[in-house]
Design a protein around this motif. Structure first.
Motif, PDB file in Angstrom:
ATOM      1  N   ILE A 142       3.318  -4.698  -9.012  1.00  0.00           N
ATOM      2  CA  ILE A 142       3.064  -4.080  -7.690  1.00  0.00           C
ATOM      3  C   ILE A 142       3.037  -2.665  -7.852  1.00  0.00           C
ATOM      4  O   ILE A 142       2.366  -1.920  -7.114  1.00  0.00           O
ATOM      5  CB  ILE A 142       4.083  -4.475  -6.617  1.00  0.00           C
ATOM      6  CG1 ILE A 142       3.773  -6.005  -6.264  1.00  0.00           C
ATOM      7  CG2 ILE A 142       3.763  -3.632  -5.218  1.00  0.00           C
ATOM      8  CD1 ILE A 142       4.954  -6.641  -5.318  1.00  0.00           C
ATOM      9  N   LEU A 143       3.774  -1.811  -8.565  1.00  0.00           N
ATOM     10  CA  LEU A 143       3.717  -0.740  -8.810  1.00  0.00           C
ATOM     11  C   LEU A 143       2.884  -0.180 -10.019  1.00  0.00           C
ATOM     12  O   LEU A 143       2.056   0.778 -10.104  1.00  0.00           O
ATOM     13  CB  LEU A 143       5.317  -0.166  -9.491  1.00  0.00           C
ATOM     14  CG  LEU A 143       6.278  -0.137  -8.298  1.00  0.00           C
ATOM     15  CD1 LEU A 143       7.690   0.348  -8.736  1.00  0.00           C
ATOM     16  CD2 LEU A 143       5.843   1.063  -7.046  1.00  0.00           C
TER      17      LEU A 143
ATOM     18  N   TYR B 286      10.469  10.628  -6.392  1.00  0.00           N
ATOM     19  CA  TYR B 286      11.474  10.259  -5.436  1.00  0.00           C
ATOM     20  C   TYR B 286      10.876   9.016  -4.492  1.00  0.00           C
ATOM     21  O   TYR B 286      11.680   8.091  -4.325  1.00  0.00           O
ATOM     22  CB  TYR B 286      12.059  11.346  -4.547  1.00  0.00           C
ATOM     23  CG  TYR B 286      13.286  10.970  -3.556  1.00  0.00           C
ATOM     24  CD1 TYR B 286      14.567  10.781  -4.056  1.00  0.00           C
ATOM     25  CD2 TYR B 286      12.934  10.730  -1.993  1.00  0.00           C
ATOM     26  CE1 TYR B 286      15.589  10.562  -3.344  1.00  0.00           C
ATOM     27  CE2 TYR B 286      14.082  10.236  -1.508  1.00  0.00           C
ATOM     28  CZ  TYR B 286      15.176  10.258  -2.127  1.00  0.00           C
ATOM     29  OH  TYR B 286      16.498   9.943  -1.307  1.00  0.00           O
ATOM     30  N   TYR B 287       9.890   9.147  -4.210  1.00  0.00           N
ATOM     31  CA  TYR B 287       9.407   7.951  -3.014  1.00  0.00           C
ATOM     32  C   TYR B 287       9.151   6.692  -4.054  1.00  0.00           C
ATOM     33  O   TYR B 287       9.324   5.533  -3.665  1.00  0.00           O
ATOM     34  CB  TYR B 287       7.993   8.321  -2.583  1.00  0.00           C
ATOM     35  CG  TYR B 287       8.256   9.454  -1.458  1.00  0.00           C
ATOM     36  CD1 TYR B 287       9.501   9.623  -1.092  1.00  0.00           C
ATOM     37  CD2 TYR B 287       7.307  10.213  -1.121  1.00  0.00           C
ATOM     38  CE1 TYR B 287       9.795  10.728   0.108  1.00  0.00           C
ATOM     39  CE2 TYR B 287       7.434  11.297  -0.159  1.00  0.00           C
ATOM     40  CZ  TYR B 287       8.719  11.553   0.408  1.00  0.00           C
ATOM     41  OH  TYR B 287       8.803  12.248   1.441  1.00  0.00           O
ATOM     42  N   LEU B 288       8.630   7.111  -5.320  1.00  0.00           N
ATOM     43  CA  LEU B 288       8.624   5.603  -6.119  1.00  0.00           C
ATOM     44  C   LEU B 288      10.244   5.122  -6.461  1.00  0.00           C
ATOM     45  O   LEU B 288       9.996   3.869  -6.481  1.00  0.00           O
ATOM     46  CB  LEU B 288       8.121   6.185  -7.494  1.00  0.00           C
ATOM     47  CG  LEU B 288       6.408   6.353  -7.359  1.00  0.00           C
ATOM     48  CD1 LEU B 288       5.916   7.196  -8.655  1.00  0.00           C
ATOM     49  CD2 LEU B 288       5.715   4.890  -7.032  1.00  0.00           C
TER      50      LEU B 288
ATOM     51  N   ASN C  92      13.423  -0.705  -2.828  1.00  0.00           N
ATOM     52  CA  ASN C  92      13.273  -1.549  -1.560  1.00  0.00           C
ATOM     53  C   ASN C  92      12.620  -2.691  -1.981  1.00  0.00           C
ATOM     54  O   ASN C  92      12.470  -3.730  -1.625  1.00  0.00           O
ATOM     55  CB  ASN C  92      12.432  -0.549  -0.754  1.00  0.00           C
ATOM     56  CG  ASN C  92      13.331   0.018   0.319  1.00  0.00           C
ATOM     57  OD1 ASN C  92      13.831  -0.483   1.127  1.00  0.00           O
ATOM     58  ND2 ASN C  92      13.541   1.331  -0.248  1.00  0.00           N
ATOM     59  N   LEU C  93      11.651  -2.707  -3.108  1.00  0.00           N
ATOM     60  CA  LEU C  93      11.007  -3.633  -3.507  1.00  0.00           C
ATOM     61  C   LEU C  93      11.835  -4.532  -4.038  1.00  0.00           C
ATOM     62  O   LEU C  93      11.873  -6.213  -3.688  1.00  0.00           O
ATOM     63  CB  LEU C  93       9.874  -3.320  -4.507  1.00  0.00           C
ATOM     64  CG  LEU C  93       8.299  -3.609  -4.365  1.00  0.00           C
ATOM     65  CD1 LEU C  93       7.954  -3.749  -2.959  1.00  0.00           C
ATOM     66  CD2 LEU C  93       7.495  -3.190  -5.501  1.00  0.00           C
TER      67      LEU C  93
ATOM     68  N   VAL D 252      12.574   5.182  -4.263  1.00  0.00           N
ATOM     69  CA  VAL D 252      12.960   4.551  -3.190  1.00  0.00           C
ATOM     70  C   VAL D 252      12.012   3.134  -3.052  1.00  0.00           C
ATOM     71  O   VAL D 252      12.419   2.016  -2.669  1.00  0.00           O
ATOM     72  CB  VAL D 252      12.400   5.252  -1.863  1.00  0.00           C
ATOM     73  CG1 VAL D 252      12.369   4.478  -0.405  1.00  0.00           C
ATOM     74  CG2 VAL D 252      13.466   6.606  -1.762  1.00  0.00           C
ATOM     75  N   ALA D 253      10.952   3.342  -3.400  1.00  0.00           N
ATOM     76  CA  ALA D 253       9.980   2.038  -3.413  1.00  0.00           C
ATOM     77  C   ALA D 253      10.426   0.977  -4.344  1.00  0.00           C
ATOM     78  O   ALA D 253      10.395  -0.270  -3.896  1.00  0.00           O
ATOM     79  CB  ALA D 253       8.486   2.547  -4.155  1.00  0.00           C
TER      80      ALA D 253
END
Lengths: 207, 207, 207, 207
Positions: free
Chosen positions: B199-200, B163-165, B171-172, B167-168
């Motif tokens: 970046i990921l 989930y945070y990925l 946003n990126l 979101v990441a």
DNA sequence: CATGAATGAGTCTTCATTCAT
DNA sequence: GATGAATGAAGACTCATTCAT
């Protein structure tokens, strides 16, 4: 004697100014610039409307002062976090920690901050934008230089333009703050900065 | 016969509605909700003010309809991008590409989108928030499932909560779109999605 | 001793009062009653606003005092000019000369004077009107008596009611003062009073 | 059909505009610009405040329109009076008569007129001043030319500069109008213009 | 007397909304 | 459905006046 008296007045004035700004911060951050009236601020600060105008030229000016002071406080804290002569990785950890601390201590500042750095405020407040964005831009450069230095020192892989990495970490932390703001229990801002930073530190595709 | 006549009326009605929304989109995205008057929208759409009220209950309703339709268009496009039965990495690439395309084709939609998904609009429009945020939340879940599936398939390292990925990456990409919006020449939204995704994908600290 | 001290205080007080009135005169004559604020007067006189209220009950009272004192000064000068035991023609010449002198020496007094004797101030300041107009009326009577006496002495032709002649000469001189005020170079107030007076002295139609 | 409908709206609009101006004239002439509120005008005209702003940009604009229209009406009437191809003496008589008629029929216009041509309005309304004063200046020139022509034709003695004579007669008539305004019974504006004009026509000192 | 911060009633002005045509 | 004139509540801002120091 005269000095003390002046001092007292001056101190009172400053205190009142601060009280007004505090009331305004709470209201603006909660309802936005256009949904807060000067009367509302005055009442919350326990002054008459006219009094606000002794401290600020007009509503916009009051808002401007508020945002500028808050953003200054904010950028100072973050600036310090990455200026300490740490190792680059540690600097980033400091940054993530500091951002969490500042925001958690000044919740109402967050919305204001996002409303201003993010496009929300449109060109409502042209002049303000310039000042704030400049400071923000400058901060991003500083952040970028952390990545650049890390790369120079072979501490970091050259996975992307340092400036973009700075933008990335800025936004990543913002995103987590948003999650926390909306559901503090469900999405706490992590105490361990690496939970956020691993998204940058470790790659999805690397073995 | 009667049906055709009604149909014609219906088509006319829909065209007018669309014209109003188009005028509104341009104005709202440029100046924000509070700095656009109904008269302004009416003039731009070449109708009388009263006419707007035949289509929308009030200003808020008009705005709401606008944002909902735009966000629908937007989420559909992004939904499709990651629903194609591709490999997970390819899905993310599709997502980044699609987001760039949709936004570049509908610049004025961007500000509206950010103003609403981001806190900018505060709770000005309580009802709206719910609908939009729900859809947005749902989309994030879908995105998260891409990361989850990738991990299951050992295609991705488990560097963070899926989930945070999600979101990441959301946003990126937003961050890059912002950069582009502010300085299209200096910061073009990259044609190659990997410039953002690295970046990921690749980690700063991995060898 | 006590008397001297009081006297000193009294003198100080009067000096301060005068300073306030001077500041007020300049401002009022330049911008009119409603466009001058008490704060403005206070600043110009280098006092605090509160201080003005130690000398005058309110803004209107201050204005009233100002106009009364100025008009007194003014009427005294003109009164003297026609009271000297001269020949009537000479009295009129004196009047024209004196009026020019007083006004040229107190330019800012003029607008105030016209604003008040002329209808400009409407009945904004009912009380003031009465005093001023009374004095003005009385002065006109005196002036009329010069014409009346001149006629009795067969020095003047009986071309019109003496009172109307008084009104006429009053207005004639005012008109010249206005011209001068608006364009001092183009329309100087004549040094030779006969340039004005000939309009009365010599007839258009006489041979 | 459509034409008639438009016409009707247009006529209504003009009538309403006129009604507002009439209410404003009465109030302004009675109490002066600063002592009349928009709400007051609206109530007198039986409209809502907002309506006034459909017709006039702001209070100043409304006042300006009022003064301009009134002064136009006024100058037209006087212009006609001296443009008729009469003998010069007759022209002056016409002027004196016409002025009396116009003013007596539009009493409230007088104060407005004096407030504007005379210095009363100071520089409150800079832009207005220019237009009005220009028209006024032009009118004085026309009046002066009557005297000049009269002198050329040896109808008038050359007792003074024609322009000053124009100023003189303008002020003489004004003075009589003032007297009448203040005490209509005591000082009626004369039906026989020569009562005023003799002050110019016949000289005090001539045999 | 002097100060000047605080007051709050009073104004102008805007704009979403209604409604008769 | 379309029009646009009219509405009037709401809000920003000013400034004469007061009063505690």
């Amino acid at each position: 004697m005269a000095e003390i008296r002046l001092s007292r007045r001056e101190r009172e004035r400053l205190r009142h100014r601060k009280e007004i700004l505090e009331a305004a911060l709470e209201l603006f951050s909660e309802k936005g610039f256009h949904n807060v009236s000067m009367l509302e601020i005055a009442k919350k600060a326990e002054f008459a409307t006219g009094t606000l105008y002794k401290f600020f030229e007009n509503k916009e000016d009051l808002y401007k002062a508020l945002v500028l002071e808050q953003s200054e406080k904010f950028h100072n804290a973050l600036g310090q976090a990455i200026e300490k002569p740490d190792d680059e990785v540690e600097k980033l950890r400091n940054f993530v920690r500091a951002k969490g601390e500042v925001f958690r201590a000044n919740v109402s500042m967050i919305r204001l901050y996002f409303a201003e750095t993010r496009g929300a405020s449109f060109n409502i407040m042209a002049g303000l934008d310039r000042d704030i964005r400049e400071r923000y831009g400058h901060f991003l450069e500083t952040l970028a230089s952390v990545f650049a230095r890390g790369m120079e020192k072979k501490r970091f892989q050259e996975i992307a333009d340092p400036y973009y990495l700075a933008v990335a970490i800025e936004n990543l932390t913002n995103a987590f703050l948003f999650l926390w703001l909306e559901a503090p229990d469900q999405h706490p801002y992590p105490d361990d900065p690496d939970i956020i930073l691993n998204i940058l530190f470790k790659g999805l595709l690397d073995q």
